[in-house]
Scaffold this motif. Structure first.
Motif, PDB file in Angstrom:
ATOM      1  N   LEU A 287      -1.809  -3.868   8.411  1.00 41.70           N
ATOM      2  CA  LEU A 287      -2.074  -4.230   7.014  1.00 41.70           C
ATOM      3  C   LEU A 287      -1.455  -3.245   6.028  1.00 41.70           C
ATOM      4  CD1 LEU A 287      -5.860  -5.143   7.347  1.00 41.70           C
ATOM      5  CD2 LEU A 287      -3.937  -6.743   7.168  1.00 41.70           C
ATOM      6  N   ALA A 288      -1.116  -3.775   4.865  1.00 43.85           N
ATOM      7  CA  ALA A 288      -0.613  -2.946   3.757  1.00 43.85           C
ATOM      8  C   ALA A 288      -1.397  -3.337   2.503  1.00 43.85           C
ATOM      9  CB  ALA A 288       0.882  -3.218   3.539  1.00 43.85           C
ATOM     10  N   PRO A 289      -1.471  -2.422   1.527  1.00 51.03           N
ATOM     11  CA  PRO A 289      -2.107  -2.803   0.256  1.00 51.03           C
ATOM     12  C   PRO A 289      -1.271  -3.876  -0.430  1.00 51.03           C
ATOM     13  CG  PRO A 289      -1.722  -0.413   0.389  1.00 51.03           C
ATOM     14  CD  PRO A 289      -0.981  -1.031   1.535  1.00 51.03           C
ATOM     15  N   LYS A 290      -1.930  -4.916  -0.932  1.00 52.52           N
ATOM     16  CA  LYS A 290      -1.171  -5.991  -1.602  1.00 52.52           C
ATOM     17  C   LYS A 290      -0.732  -5.527  -2.994  1.00 52.52           C
ATOM     18  CE  LYS A 290      -3.113  -9.473  -3.855  1.00 52.52           C
ATOM     19  NZ  LYS A 290      -2.408  -9.420  -5.150  1.00 52.52           N
ATOM     20  N   PRO A 291       0.566  -5.656  -3.313  1.00 51.66           N
ATOM     21  CA  PRO A 291       1.001  -5.318  -4.668  1.00 51.66           C
ATOM     22  C   PRO A 291       0.282  -6.196  -5.692  1.00 51.66           C
ATOM     23  CG  PRO A 291       2.882  -5.668  -3.210  1.00 51.66           C
ATOM     24  CD  PRO A 291       1.672  -6.109  -2.456  1.00 51.66           C
TER      25      PRO A 291
END
Ligand SMILES: NC(=O)c1ccc[n+]([C@@H]2O[C@H](COP(=O)([O-])OP(=O)(O)OC[C@H]3O[C@@H](n4cnc5c(N)ncnc54)[C@H](OP(=O)(O)O)[C@@H]3O)[C@@H](O)[C@H]2O)c1
Length: 319
Positions: free
Chosen positions: A113-117
């Motif tokens: 997972l990555a932080p959503k822009p």
């Protein structure tokens, strides 16, 4: 919670919506309340159990009852060893191993997972992780003036790959079915062709070929390359991929060309650069259609049966 489940490989009508318990995250896992999930050809392949490599999800029957890899949503709970995310964070990623995106909640490993822009909607973000990683790696190293072929250019990964190759200054040829030719032109393709009546060798030679759906022999792939050129495929029938994997290097080297399969690295470092370009307005996200959770069978058919232009999204939480 509601989840779309299936128990054996086959057509979309095997899928049904069921009430199932909300899963609990393990130590390094995150429980995601899914807002949007995009459909990939890999979902269709895992539904059908074909090509054979799709059975990595279970040889006789699927190990994961709920499909859906590319998720975007909010963190609902975290495991004890999770350090990068907190409850309510907005995240997105390719959950290819655990899947489960066609449901109200799913479990994902923190690492995928990555932080959503903030500038991207959940639907936009869900289109990027898998197709973005394929497109970025499939066009890596393309330079101005090269002749590049994106075979399958009107689909999810191809639509990004055409734009990335154009940004690099290449002359881009997109091949797909007749219904997608105008779409590929709108993405910047210089030349387009219909795979049902044209062969990509009609447009050759190419310096680079990214083949999303390999159907040609290893020799035909080599013939389509200019000296020093490189062919990479990412998917297709196993009977086509095997000779490319086993003979490609040999067949290519003898004539100063490279023929092989691209093993795509998945995960945030491999899709976040594309999100950055989309955020900056340099690459366009094209969502052809959005379906509801109950319409997952139709969404999968739409992609699998060749009608989708770019990406298709399932809105788990309606906008
Ligand atoms: N190598 C890896 O590590 C890796 C990792 C993840 C995914 N993958 C694979 O990568 C592929 C990604 O595809 P995607 O998500 O971009 O799929 P997609 O959205 O379905 O796009 C594929 C496109 O190719 C077109 N096509 C079908 N047969 C063709 C042919 N003979 N010649 C030219 N175009 C053709 C399709 O058109 P129609 O609509 O007419 O069928 C479709 O527009 C999948 O096969 C997936 O399994 C590989």
């Amino acid at each position: 919670m509601k989840a779309v489940v299936y128990d054996r490989y086959g057509p979309p009508d095997l899928l049904r919506v069921e009430e199932v318990p909300v899963p609990s995250p393990g130590a390094k896992q995150v429980l995601v309340e899914v807002v949007a999930t995009s459909v990939n050809l890999s979902d269709w392949e895992c539904l059908r159990g074909s090509p054979l490599y799709a059975r990595i999800c279970g040889l006789r029957s699927p190990r994961r009852r709920t499909l859906g890899s590319d998720i975007a949503g909010r963190v609902a709970a975290v495991g004890d060893a999770v350090t990068r995310f907190r409850v309510d964070d907005e995240v997105y990623g390719d959950n290819l191993q655990l899947k489960g995106g066609f449901a109200e909640y799913t479990i994902a490993t923190e690492a995928v997972l990555a932080p959503k822009p903030k500038e991207l909607t959940f639907a936009d973000a869900a289109t990027l992780p898998q197709a973005g990683a394929i497109a970025l790696q499939g066009t890596r190293g393309v330079v101005a003036g090269q002749r590049v072929l994106i075979n399958g250019g009107g689909g999810g990964s191809g639509a990004f790959a055409i734009q990335l190759a154009k940004r690099a200054g290449a002359h881009v040829t997109g091949i797909d079915n007749a219904g997608k030719l105008e779409f590929m032109r709108s993405l910047g393709a210089d030349e387009v062709g219909d795979y049902r009546c044209q062969d990509f060798s009609d447009f050759s030679p190419f310096d680079r070929i990214l083949d999303l759906v390999a159907t040609r022999s290893v020799f035909a792939c080599r013939r389509a390359l200019a000296p020093g050129g490189r062919y990479q495929c990412v998917g297709g029938a196993v009977r086509t991929l095997l000779p490319i994997v086993t003979l490609g290097a040999l067949v290519g080297r003898a004539t100063r060309r490279r023929v092989g399969m691209l093993a795509v690295d998945l995960g945030p470092p491999h899709f976040e650069p594309l999100a950055e370009l989309c955020r900056a307005g340099e690459v366009r996200i094209h969502i052809d259609r959005t379906f509801r959770l109950e319409e997952v069978p139709q969404a999968l058919s739409y992609v699998g049966e060749g009608r989708a232009l770019g990406k298709v999204v399932v809105a788990i939480v309606p906008a």
